[in-house]
Design an enzyme around this catalytic site. Structure first.
Site, mmCIF file in Angstrom:
data_model
loop_
_atom_site.group_PDB
_atom_site.id
_atom_site.type_symbol
_atom_site.label_atom_id
_atom_site.label_comp_id
_atom_site.label_asym_id
_atom_site.label_seq_id
_atom_site.Cartn_x
_atom_site.Cartn_y
_atom_site.Cartn_z
ATOM 1 N N SER A 1 4.925 -12.534 0.591
ATOM 2 C CA SER A 1 5.898 -13.115 1.418
ATOM 3 C C SER A 1 5.628 -14.752 0.938
ATOM 4 C CB SER A 1 5.104 -13.011 2.981
ATOM 5 O OG SER A 1 5.800 -14.199 3.633
ATOM 6 N N TYR B 1 -1.938 -12.266 9.461
ATOM 7 C CA TYR B 1 -0.789 -11.851 8.801
ATOM 8 C C TYR B 1 -0.704 -12.432 7.341
ATOM 9 C CZ TYR B 1 3.591 -10.694 6.816
ATOM 10 O OH TYR B 1 4.585 -9.908 5.797
ATOM 11 N N LYS C 1 -1.929 -11.121 3.281
ATOM 12 C CA LYS C 1 -0.999 -10.944 2.172
ATOM 13 C C LYS C 1 -1.819 -11.661 1.101
ATOM 14 C CE LYS C 1 2.367 -8.568 3.679
ATOM 15 N NZ LYS C 1 2.646 -7.473 3.225
#
Ligand code: NAD
Ligand code: WQD
Length: 337
Positions: free
Chosen positions: A124, A149, A153
């Protein structure tokens, strides 16, 4: 190539399965349906005119995955499955680290005694945080994550890089998506937000459909032209096609390599531009108000896409107009489902 698509019943995964099959590959879907529904599998089959094998399983179940990889003679994996709600990750960090990080380790352990050669990972633009300069190139620094989150990643990319470097069989890459929006032009598959959407476009379409009373634009006092934040909104079908190119690219690579690519349009749009474009293409007037800033929001980010253009031979073709119209058509069919 025969590709296992984890999270293949999800938003981006379902569109990617359709594009993989269109390009002549074979797909096998693995999804535990924690954030999707079985009817999406039927719709994928309807759109592709074939019956793609579907396993309703957890991707972190090592024994089951090892068996499946052998049974289906899988050559490559596109790994979409993960939890993705930034806000929830702050209140339930372990849920995110367990699935997104612990799960990836289990999956890679399952791969270790298989013949998997190619691995594509969903990363992302969140790894860049607030960029120092625009557009954001792949040389931009990875900034400290602002949510579990985002941290998951970043950790996953490091794990994959180290795993690939130690492997004599596998090469991997991470695609750093900017803001995926829209739906398949057929309106048969699209995003299924659970509860109140946190993302802009599903909130817009639900407001236009009368499910939400009004959209709150989070801040109009940012240092941008109209005061609202800027993002790089990419049509989900363009994003899906990038995965097909990624698989093609990996099949020409030597084992032991890892690389990462920005996947966006290269163009930034403000929240107000998105709203105005939505109203123009759909003819629907949107009820919205300007509200306070949302904590943690990046002011402005959009991708430099030269690396993906050059090395993956990929670029986004679809416009913001098409993406918003497709999102709206999908929203309307959802209401009738
Ligand atoms: P999604 O929730 O629609 O799809 C993910 C799918 O994975 C769901 O169908 C879910 O049921 C499945 N899943 C989750 N945990 C699983 C598990 N343990 N075992 C098996 N299946 C499991 O999300 P999406 O928007 O399609 O995102 C796909 C990937 O792209 C994610 O890794 C996400 O973090 C990443 N990503 C998404 C965005 C975005 O804005 N949508 C942006 C950047 C990156
Ligand atoms: C876009 C713009 C909001 C809702 C998130 C994740 C990121 C990545 C993509 C996975 C912002 C504004 C939104 C609303 C608004 N996901 N907005 N009113 O914040 O770029 O990124 O999704 O990796 O990690 O953080 O996307 O769609 O939430 O917001 O004004 O009700 O719309 O402030 O400027 P974002 P978004």
């Amino acid at each position: 190539m025969k590709v296992l698509v984890t999270g293949g019943a999800g938003y981006i995964g379902s569109h990617t399965v359709v594009e993989l099959i269109k390009a002549g590959h074979q797909a096998v879907i693995l999804d535990n349906l924690s954030n999707s529904e079985a009817f999406i599998i039927d719709r994928i089959n309807e759109l592709t005119g074939r019956s793609t094998p579907f396993y309703q399983k957890d991707f972190a179940n090592k024994a089951k995955i090892s068996q499946l990889l052998k049974k289906e003679q899988i050559e490559g994996i596109i790994h979409f499955a993960a939890f993705k709600q930034v806000g929830e990750s702050v209140t339930k960090p372990l849920k995110y680290y367990r699935n997104n990080v612990g799960g990836l380790i289990s999956l890679l352990e399952a791969i270790s005694d298989s013949n998997i050669k190619y691995f594509v990972f969903s990363s992302s633009c969140t790894v860049y945080g607030e960029p120092d300069s625009l557009p954001v190139t792949e040389d931009s620094p990875v900034k400290p994550a602002t949510s579990p989150y985002g941290a998951s990643k970043q950790m996953d990319e490091v794990i994959l890089k180290d795993f690939s470097a130690a492997s004599s069989k596998l090469s991997a890459l991470a695609l750093r998506y900017f803001n995926p929006i829209g739906a398949h032009p057929s309106a048969r598959i699209g995003e299924l937000p659970i509860g109140t959407p946190a993302n802009l476009v599903p909130f817009i379409t639900q407001t236009a459909a009368g499910i939400r009373e009004k959209l709150i634009v989070y801040g109009n006092d940012y240092p941008t032209e109209d005061g609202t934040c800027i993002r790089d909104y990419i049509h989900v079908v363009d994003l899906a096609r990038a995965h097909v190119k990624a698989i093609d690219f990996l099949s020409g690579r030597q084992a032991g390599q890892f690389d990462f690519f920005n996947i966006g349009t290269g163009k930034g749009s403000s929240v107000v531009e998105v709203i105005n474009t939505f109203e123009q293409v759909t003819g629907v007037k949107l009820n919205y108000v300007f509200g306070p800033r949302r904590e943690g929001d990046i002011i402005s980010t959009y991708a430099a896409v030269d690396k993906a253009n050059k090395m993956l031979n990929w670029k986004a073709d679809k416009s913001l107009e098409e993406a918003l119209l497709d999102a709206w058509n999908w929203q309307q069919t959802l209401a009738k489902k």
